[in-house]
Design an enzyme around this catalytic site. Structure first.
Site, PDB file in Angstrom:
ATOM      1  NE  ARG A  71      -3.820   2.120   0.783  1.00  0.00           N
ATOM      2  CZ  ARG A  71      -4.670   2.706  -0.071  1.00  0.00           C
ATOM      3  NH1 ARG A  71      -4.237   3.004  -1.495  1.00  0.00           N
ATOM      4  NH2 ARG A  71      -5.874   3.897   0.312  1.00  0.00           N
ATOM      5  N   GLY A  72       0.623   2.035  -0.861  1.00  0.00           N
ATOM      6  CA  GLY A  72       2.356   2.956  -1.584  1.00  0.00           C
ATOM      7  C   GLY A  72       1.904   3.983  -0.532  1.00  0.00           C
ATOM      8  CG  ASP A  74      -0.549   2.012   4.670  1.00  0.00           C
ATOM      9  OD1 ASP A  74      -0.652   3.449   4.842  1.00  0.00           O
ATOM     10  OD2 ASP A  74      -1.082   0.836   4.773  1.00  0.00           O
ATOM     11  CB  THR A  75       5.281   0.471   3.175  1.00  0.00           C
ATOM     12  OG1 THR A  75       4.365  -0.254   2.122  1.00  0.00           O
ATOM     13  CG2 THR A  75       4.309   0.255   4.463  1.00  0.00           C
ATOM     14  NE  ARG A  76       4.381   4.727  -3.843  1.00  0.00           N
ATOM     15  CZ  ARG A  76       3.336   5.602  -3.208  1.00  0.00           C
ATOM     16  NH1 ARG A  76       3.182   6.337  -2.838  1.00  0.00           N
ATOM     17  NH2 ARG A  76       1.588   4.714  -3.982  1.00  0.00           N
ATOM     18  N   GLY A 104      -9.392   3.344 -13.915  1.00  0.00           N
ATOM     19  CA  GLY A 104      -9.812   1.833 -14.558  1.00  0.00           C
ATOM     20  C   GLY A 104      -9.539   0.929 -13.408  1.00  0.00           C
ATOM     21  CD  GLU A 138      -0.676  -5.406  -6.709  1.00  0.00           C
ATOM     22  OE1 GLU A 138      -0.431  -3.964  -7.286  1.00  0.00           O
ATOM     23  OE2 GLU A 138       0.005  -5.480  -5.598  1.00  0.00           O
TER      24      GLU A 138
END
Length: 569
Positions: A71-72, A74-76, A104, A138
């Site tokens: 999750r970008g 949160d942890t990117r 999309g 994913e």
């Protein structure tokens, strides 16, 4: 013949140059869009994902070793970035999705393909992971790949408890419900979250009191352990007596890998030094994140300078290319950049102390626990370098020689009773040299009794330990066209793609397809995984000496031969 050959060779070089200039190299990157989690791929081409020759070649397509799902927001920029960088530093080919925008309703085919083709998936389950439909999609596809393809899944529960994934209540339930009105897909997501929570994963808060550095090291070690086969060097299957050698050398090494060791393996050409060193390297490589196999140093330094090998070593260890303009500068880079790294290095076929000093001149260049393995024909180099342990490799005893010979001549460990006497006689003529046993055995495989007897007569006339004469028996068994191909490879095309000279051989009427197959079956050449022509250095020297002796009366050919030996094809 050789004048015509040179003209054809020049034409071939011009054609290859022209073709390469007309090709446009382009790399296809995934361009899917997503919501706020991730996006266009970022990848690093590991030598292990493609070719490994000590150097690097980029992989084609999206055949990744590790896929990171996260999750970008949160942890990117924190844990995921730290993990990604550490995996890349360990020479692992990683897919990380980094776009900020994705729109999309469908996951792009590129992303699905990246998940499917990855060997390991690491879903980083954070507090808002389930609030992203893209993360859930994913995850569902990752677990489908686990069930259908046996993909390894290593979940990391980042500041969340796995038990909360099994029973979706409160905020998690609301997050899942908000993402999808399609009941079937929502049920699939719920099952995916339950399934991933039941897997053996890592909980960040339970690792070293939440210290993320420790967690990242554990993950990298686990990934490297799972991918170990990708880091292994290729060794023959028909090994005889190698385990005893490895066990003896391992007794030199501190069990805790706390001391830096330089280990030298020496002996005559064709005795199996490189094979032993590769087996030892493979046994040790799982303990090291930084490693390098520098092959054929003697041959490479004959055609190029030591600087190219310094660049390769630097790239292998630190993961990026640095501009090195001279050997002294290369030494400075190695000393300064390797001091903090525990490394495993195999320096193969060393024949010059200055080359060794330029690559691994002193123990204090490397972090404690490093191991440098050196193979050489010249024990004096090891004496001068004051390596910690020297291991002589001698000829095989008769019983093991017979086993090795039989594995090539009969495809089993011992000869049939009717062939035992003549097999023993043939083995005795080789002097226990593994290369000769392999080549003669491969040549005699499937041959008639008459051929065996004629071969034995020839071998008995060869003085003991005259390696080139022993190897020449297989050369003499070739027909004229096969001999010409063998000599051409020995003089010009070692390390070249087999396609490069094929057109020339075809034009000469040498039937290269059949010729290459015969040479390969007789163990006179090898075709590596990239389709490049390879030849043992003793066979290479044999071929070049044959050309020289056959043309002593032609001064121009001899001069051309001396010049061409220095050419880099």
């Amino acid at each position: 013949m050789w004048g015509v050959f040179l003209d054809l060779l020049n034409c071939l070089c011009r054609l290859c140059s022209s073709s390469s200039n007309s090709l446009e190299m382009e790399r296809n990157e995934p361009t899917h869009l997503e919501d706020q989690d991730s996006g266009a791929s970022s990848s690093w081409s590991s030598p292990l994902a493609g070719d490994y020759e000590g150097g690097t070649k980029k992989t084609e397509g999206n055949d990744y070793e590790v896929f990171l799902s996260f999750r970008g927001r949160d942890t990117r920029k924190g844990f995921t970035d730290y993990l990604y960088t550490s995996l890349v530093d360990a020479r692992i080919h990683v897919f990380r999705d980094d776009n900020e925008l994705r729109v999309g309703e469908e996951i792009g085919p590129e992303l699905l393909r990246s998940i499917t083709q990855s060997k390991i998936s690491i879903p980083i389950i954070s507090k808002d992971y389930a609030s992203s439909k893209w993360c859930l999609r994913e995850l569902a596809h990752i677990l489908k790949c686990k069930r259908n393809r046996g993909q390894i899944v290593l979940p990391i529960f980042y500041k969340v408890e796995p038990s909360k994934m099994r029973h979706l209540t409160g905020r998690l339930r609301d997050a899942v419900n908000a993402q999808q009105k399609n009941m079937d897909e929502m049920m699939e997501w719920e099952e995916a979250l339950k399934e991933v929570s039941s897997l053996k994963g890592l909980e960040s808060e339970k690792i070293d009191n939440g210290h993320e550095g420790t967690l990242v090291k554990i993950v990298v070690r686990k990934v490297m352990s799972e991918l170990k086969g990708l880091f292994l060097l290729n060794v023959p299957k028909q090994l005889v007596g190698i385990d005893d050698h490895v066990e003896h050398i391992m007794s030199y090494i501190d069990a805790n890998f706390s001391d830096t060791n330089m280990i030298g393996i020496y002996g005559m050409g064709g005795i199996g030094k490189t094979t032993l060193a590769k087996v030892l390297y493979n046994k040790l490589c799982n303990h090291y994140e930084s490693r390098s196999f520098v092959a054929n140093i003697r041959e490479t330094c004959h055609d190029e300078s030591i600087i190219c090998l310094q660049k390769q070593l630097i790239y292998d260890i630190i993961g990026k290319s640095l501009d090195v303009s001279n050997a002294d500068q290369g030494i400075s880079v190695i000393k300064s950049r390797f001091k903090s790294k525990k490394i495993l290095v195999l320096l193969d076929d060393m024949d010059d102390i200055t080359h060794l000093n330029a690559l691994a001149g002193d123990h204090n260049w490397f972090k404690a626990g490093s191991i440098v393995i050196i193979t050489t024909r010249n024990k004096g180099i090891l004496d001068e370098a004051r390596v910690d342990h020297m291991y002589p490799l001698n000829e095989l005893p008769l019983d093991k020689s017979l086993i090795l010979f039989s594995r090539h001549a009969f495809r089993k460990d011992s000869p049939p009773s009717d062939d035992e006497d003549i097999s023993r006689d043939v083995v005795l003529t080789t002097g226990g040299l593994p290369l000769a046993l392999k080549i003669i055995g491969s040549f005699l495989y499937g041959k008639t009794k008459k051929v065996w007897k004629d071969t034995l007569k020839k071998l008995k006339k060869v003085p003991e330990k005259r390696v080139q004469d022993t190897l020449r028996v297989s050369y003499e068994a070739l027909d004229y066209r096969e001999k010409q191909i063998f000599l051409d490879i020995a003089c010009f095309f070692i390390g070249s793609s087999k396609q490069n000279p094929t057109y020339m051989w075809d034009a000469c009427g040498f039937f290269p397809g059949k010729g290459i197959e015969v040479l390969s079956l007789m163990s006179l050449i090898k075709i590596d995984e990239e389709g490049d022509l390879m030849m043992h250095d003793q066979l290479r020297d044999l071929g070049r000496e044959i050309v020289y002796l056959e043309n002593q009366g032609n001064l121009k050919i001899v001069a051309d031969y001396g010049l061409l030996r220095k050419m880099k094809m």
